[in-house]
Design a protein around this motif. Sequence first.
Motif, mmCIF file in Angstrom:
data_model
loop_
_atom_site.group_PDB
_atom_site.id
_atom_site.type_symbol
_atom_site.label_atom_id
_atom_site.label_comp_id
_atom_site.label_asym_id
_atom_site.label_seq_id
_atom_site.Cartn_x
_atom_site.Cartn_y
_atom_site.Cartn_z
ATOM 1 N N UNK A 37 0.830 -1.206 0.000
ATOM 2 C CA UNK A 37 0.000 0.000 0.000
ATOM 3 C C UNK A 37 0.862 1.252 0.000
ATOM 4 N N UNK A 38 1.903 1.267 0.826
ATOM 5 C CA UNK A 38 2.761 2.450 0.900
ATOM 6 C C UNK A 38 3.397 2.773 -0.450
ATOM 7 N N UNK A 39 3.857 1.756 -1.152
ATOM 8 C CA UNK A 39 4.492 1.985 -2.451
ATOM 9 C C UNK A 39 3.486 2.438 -3.502
ATOM 10 N N UNK A 40 2.325 1.780 -3.527
ATOM 11 C CA UNK A 40 1.360 2.075 -4.586
ATOM 12 C C UNK A 40 0.552 3.341 -4.315
ATOM 13 N N UNK A 41 0.441 3.745 -3.054
ATOM 14 C CA UNK A 41 -0.303 4.962 -2.725
ATOM 15 C C UNK A 41 0.548 6.209 -2.866
ATOM 16 N N UNK A 42 1.846 6.030 -3.088
ATOM 17 C CA UNK A 42 2.771 7.160 -3.217
ATOM 18 C C UNK A 42 2.982 7.474 -4.696
ATOM 19 N N UNK A 43 2.522 8.622 -5.117
ATOM 20 C CA UNK A 43 2.629 9.003 -6.529
ATOM 21 C C UNK A 43 4.082 9.164 -6.979
ATOM 22 N N UNK A 44 5.009 9.336 -6.037
ATOM 23 C CA UNK A 44 6.413 9.523 -6.395
ATOM 24 C C UNK A 44 7.175 8.200 -6.540
ATOM 25 N N UNK A 45 6.512 7.064 -6.305
ATOM 26 C CA UNK A 45 7.170 5.776 -6.475
ATOM 27 C C UNK A 45 7.564 5.580 -7.936
ATOM 28 N N UNK A 46 8.838 5.269 -8.219
ATOM 29 C CA UNK A 46 9.274 5.075 -9.615
ATOM 30 C C UNK A 46 8.483 3.961 -10.297
ATOM 31 N N UNK A 48 9.276 1.403 -12.182
ATOM 32 C CA UNK A 48 9.735 0.023 -12.026
ATOM 33 C C UNK A 48 9.381 -0.529 -10.653
ATOM 34 N N UNK A 49 9.543 0.285 -9.614
ATOM 35 C CA UNK A 49 9.183 -0.168 -8.264
ATOM 36 C C UNK A 49 7.674 -0.363 -8.154
ATOM 37 N N UNK A 50 6.908 0.486 -8.849
ATOM 38 C CA UNK A 50 5.450 0.336 -8.821
ATOM 39 C C UNK A 50 5.035 -0.980 -9.494
#
Length: 211
Positions: A37-46, A48-50
């Motif tokens: 959730x933390x990764x996908x809810x963060x619009x700044x996640x690159x 590839x990581x998304x």
Amino acid sequence: MDDTQDVPTALDPRTDDPRALMQTLLPVARRTYVKAWELLADASTPLERRRAARDRATAMAQDHAVVAAALRAREGSLKGDDLLNARHLADELERHADALERITTVSPVGLQTAKSLRPESLGCGRRYRDPARDDSITTKHAGRAAKQGSPASKPRSGQDGQRSGKRPFEDRGPKVSRDQLGSSKHDSPLGDDLDETTRAKLEQLRASLEG
């Protein structure tokens, strides 16, 4: 007395004690959901990581569904607390599986605003990094600095710092020792949290159900 000391290091959802399964698997499910959730809810996640987070969430949803199906199949042979624990664990894993599948299709803004998908709605507690709160703190400090005519400073340490993600992955469920969770690496995402024997049994279970 620490009840988790008696949890076996290798667990099979088809045969083992539902309470022991719950003590081992629920903390894993909760940590996994928070990280995704933390990764996908963060619009700044690159990007590839998304993509990697979405793939991991999908794989974990499948793992949870397999274990839940095995527990459902056992309900007819269980009684009393064992039956209640098996049903509770199956319910929780099914909820997590459904949420993990859904968060792979929702935008970051949608994840921040959808209450049913937030970690606390899945029993994961409230200590996680909330991108929306991070943005709010940054904006507030920038605005205050602009009024005072000075550069924006970082949020102060202390309570606000803790809430904005000082300890985002803190355990939120029943306490299980790291020795019982294991640390072997496997192709499946659960390999990060379960020992080799348990991982092999889960893969065998998946193969038997899919076959």
